[in-house]
Design an enzyme around this catalytic site. Sequence first.
Site, PDB file in Angstrom:
ATOM      1  N   HIS A  76       0.776  -1.206  -0.164  1.00 46.30           N
ATOM      2  CA  HIS A  76       0.095   0.075   0.043  1.00 46.30           C
ATOM      3  C   HIS A  76       0.904   1.157   0.008  1.00 46.30           C
ATOM      4  CE1 HIS A  76      -3.554   2.347   1.159  1.00 46.30           C
ATOM      5  NE2 HIS A  76      -2.700   3.287   1.609  1.00 46.30           N
ATOM      6  N   GLU A  77       1.729   1.431   0.940  1.00 48.05           N
ATOM      7  CA  GLU A  77       2.520   2.390   1.002  1.00 48.05           C
ATOM      8  C   GLU A  77       3.610   2.703  -0.052  1.00 48.05           C
ATOM      9  OE1 GLU A  77       1.900   4.774   3.104  1.00 48.05           O
ATOM     10  OE2 GLU A  77       0.509   3.589   4.385  1.00 48.05           O
ATOM     11  N   HIS A  80       1.819   4.215  -2.999  1.00 45.16           N
ATOM     12  CA  HIS A  80       1.747   5.654  -2.798  1.00 45.16           C
ATOM     13  C   HIS A  80       3.026   6.220  -3.347  1.00 45.16           C
ATOM     14  CE1 HIS A  80      -1.856   6.255  -0.726  1.00 45.16           C
ATOM     15  NE2 HIS A  80      -1.524   5.612   0.411  1.00 45.16           N
ATOM     16  N   ASP A 152      -7.588   7.635   2.588  1.00 44.96           N
ATOM     17  CA  ASP A 152      -7.036   8.181   1.181  1.00 44.96           C
ATOM     18  C   ASP A 152      -8.280   8.315   0.100  1.00 44.96           C
ATOM     19  OD1 ASP A 152      -4.639   7.407   2.170  1.00 44.96           O
ATOM     20  OD2 ASP A 152      -4.489   5.607   1.028  1.00 44.96           O
TER      21      ASP A 152
HETATM   22 ZN    ZN Z   1      -2.799   5.166   2.085  1.00 44.99          ZN
END
Ligand code: ZN
Length: 263
Positions: A76-77, A80, A152
Amino acid sequence: PLEPDIDLSIVARGTPGFSGADLENLVNEAALYAARQNKDKVSLSDLEFAKDKVLMGTERRSMVISDEEKRNTAYHEGGHALVAKLIPGSDPIHKVTIIPRGRALGLTQQLPVDEKHAYPSSYLVNNITILLGGRAAEELVLEDFTTGAGNDIERATEIARKMVCNWGMSKEMGPLTFGKTEEQVFLGREIATHKNYSEETAERIDKEISRIVTENYDRAKKLLSDNIDTLHRLSQRLLEKEVLNAEEIDEIMGIQPPAEEPQ
Ligand code: ZN
């Protein structure tokens, strides 16, 4: 006293919008942290620790996280961070971490180069793409979704809504504002938004917001699937080290550091 080599401009870039009292709190936390390590000077890493604590809450290293959850967070990170790196002109990545803090399982921190007061629509659209990069990575790699992207998605939708309803940035809807917000100035917060448009307009607004969010989600997914090997490398390294700084991310992506100015 501060260590002599401290570059306060780095601290300044990481604290846009901080009030004097916020900065005082940050410096206090840094001094306490330095004292706890029996140091007689405050270093940049103490200020960094304090900034993270003030901005994101205390690290929760004791929190028990399963390997699967950790892997999900790393992707997930990583999503980003990679989307932000791949979009020219977005704020530089400062740090990516999968150490839980406050209520977040991980965090990707970007530092603006300068304090912005007006945002061009391209910048806002890019930010929506970066916000959706986490969920896009989950869909590509994990083939399942987690609730980690909830915040988000909320933020991305809110930016899209403001672009359409407040800032006249939608070609489809034109340079108009929709919805009148009544503010009680002495309280300094929004009290109520009145609908001043027809049902038909409401439908077009919804469609336009949904178009902006969906298009940028697809854009994030395309950027990541075109660079899927880099996403794997980045997320694996994040799993190993838990925190990656700007230089480490550049190294993983094969980006050379800028050449030193000749002395
Ligand atoms: Zn996030």
